[in-house]
Design an enzyme around this catalytic site. Structure first.
Site, PDB file in Angstrom:
ATOM      1  N   ALA A 256       0.854  -1.192   0.000  1.00  0.00           N
ATOM      2  CA  ALA A 256       0.000   0.000   0.000  1.00  0.00           C
ATOM      3  C   ALA A 256       0.888   1.239   0.000  1.00  0.00           C
ATOM      4  O   ALA A 256       2.110   1.134  -0.054  1.00  0.00           O
ATOM      5  CB  ALA A 256      -0.896  -0.016   1.235  1.00  0.00           C
ATOM      6  N   LYS A 257       0.234   2.388   0.076  1.00  0.00           N
ATOM      7  CA  LYS A 257       0.958   3.672   0.013  1.00  0.00           C
ATOM      8  C   LYS A 257       2.085   3.775   1.036  1.00  0.00           C
ATOM      9  O   LYS A 257       3.133   4.339   0.756  1.00  0.00           O
ATOM     10  CB  LYS A 257      -0.021   4.826   0.243  1.00  0.00           C
ATOM     11  CG  LYS A 257      -0.658   5.309  -1.036  1.00  0.00           C
ATOM     12  CD  LYS A 257      -1.317   6.660  -0.814  1.00  0.00           C
ATOM     13  CE  LYS A 257      -2.230   6.974  -1.998  1.00  0.00           C
ATOM     14  NZ  LYS A 257      -3.570   7.345  -1.596  1.00  0.00           N
ATOM     15  N   ARG A 258       1.835   3.211   2.236  1.00  0.00           N
ATOM     16  CA  ARG A 258       2.848   3.347   3.292  1.00  0.00           C
ATOM     17  C   ARG A 258       4.179   2.703   2.910  1.00  0.00           C
ATOM     18  O   ARG A 258       5.197   2.964   3.529  1.00  0.00           O
ATOM     19  CB  ARG A 258       2.346   2.778   4.614  1.00  0.00           C
ATOM     20  CG  ARG A 258       2.093   1.284   4.577  1.00  0.00           C
ATOM     21  CD  ARG A 258       1.641   0.735   5.912  1.00  0.00           C
ATOM     22  NE  ARG A 258       1.015  -0.562   5.758  1.00  0.00           N
ATOM     23  CZ  ARG A 258      -0.246  -0.788   5.454  1.00  0.00           C
ATOM     24  NH1 ARG A 258      -1.032   0.176   5.270  1.00  0.00           N
ATOM     25  NH2 ARG A 258      -0.740  -1.979   5.303  1.00  0.00           N
TER      26      ARG A 258
END
Ligand code: GLU
Ligand code: ZN
Length: 321
Positions: A256-258
């Protein structure tokens, strides 16, 4: 080699245009494409945009561009047409409503007025990550007809699951046994405003489009059993399922974005070629011994789903291309 039955294999690529496609999605689409194309089957592209608040403008076209860039193709889809049109879920809502009506008439759904926090508070059993609490059955004694007595109270249509063990084979995970009522609970298939949930829409579409194999990420494994309940209720033959391991970040959580920017569009801008990415993905699946660049088409020659690794792939950033 193609035998007679393999000619009839039909798969689908079903992106949700909720954002941009990343390395994890690419790996799943590549495998779905290889599984069908290596057996001479047909592929359908379907845009799953019924989850309207999360849908971003332009994201459907972006998904199409990303898939094309990867070198994947399809026989039917919003951009190429076909005999099962339309290929965008928001244009197929009428068929979902009919299916929901069938469930109402046969008392397979009931109006549930519980809020998410009601359910969390009432449920005691621990639940699977990302799955939410198991519905405790608070409204199960209602009949579908009771909906008219609720006035303005908001409610959702909840599917009445069956309390029996079901076993089903998965081409990737192997045989699995679940009691849907006990392990997953009654689930939402529609809202009072006539909108339908993913579980119902996906079953209606895969059935209507003649899909024979659903290959997707293993985060949807529990949903397979919900969807099998719907197939059985409607008297439809379910497709074969293959749930492939997800790509995760170094922390073991779904990419994901993280974990940094792994969007395909970004990789493209950084000058990474589709062949480099496919090479990495093929290596990550155990289909190639090295990360040598390769095209999706070149992988067809010796593709076999049995050879795909059962392990999750840990993607580390920045990646040595
Ligand atoms: N549209 C879903 C996704 O992008 C896939 C649903 C499915 O394959 O059943 O996650
Ligand atoms: Zn309820």
């Amino acid at each position: 080699m193609n035998d007679v039955s393999s000619v009839k294999v039909v798969g689908r690529l079903a992106p949700s245009p909720t954002g941009v496609q990343h390395v994890g999605n690419a790996r799943t689409y590549l495998l779905a494409w290889l599984s069908i194309r290596s057996r001479g089957g047909r592929l359908i592209l379907r845009i799953e945009d019924i989850d309207s608040p999360r849908v971003k403008a332009g994201a459907a076209q972006q998904a199409i561009d990303d898939l094309r860039w990867l070198g994947l193709d399809w026989d039917e889809g919003p951009d190429v047409g076909g005999s099962h049109a339309p290929y965008v879920q928001t244009e197929r809502i009428e068929s979902y409503r009919e299916a929901l009506l069938r469930l109402q008439r046969t008392e397979r759904v009931y109006p549930c007025t519980c809020t998410r926090s009601d359910i969390e508070a009432a449920a005691s059993a621990p639940h699977i990550e990302h799955e939410g609490a198991i519905y405790p059955g608070t409204c199960e004694n209602r009949s579908a007809l009771d909906a008219v007595t609720l006035g303005d109270r908001p409610f959702a249509w909840r599917f009445r699951t069956t309390d029996r063990d079901v076993e089903f084979d998965d081409r990737m995970v192997g045989p699995q046994r679940t009691n849907v009522r006990r392990d997953l609970g009654d689930f939402v298939v529609g809202k009072m405003d006539g909108s339908v949930a993913y579980q119902l829409a996906v079953v209606c579409d895969d059935h209507a489009m003649g899909v024979t194999e659903v290959l997707r990420g293993d985060d949807l494994l529990p949903s397979k059993f919900r969807q099998l309940e719907l197939y059985s209720t409607f008297g439809w033959t379910p497709p074969a399922f293959a749930h492939v391991p997800l790509v995760v970040g170094p922390d073991g959580r779904r990419l994901a974005k993280r974990h940094g920017d792994t969007r395909l569009a970004t990789l493209r801008q950084q000058g990474v070629s589709a062949e480099q990415l496919i090479g990495l993905l093929a290596w990550s699946c155990g289909l190639r011994p090295t990360r040598e660049p390769v095209t999706a088409r070149e992988l067809l020659v010796d593709f076999d789903l049995c050879r795909v690794s059962r392990e999750r792939f840990v993607f580390t950033e920045p990646h040595p291309w």
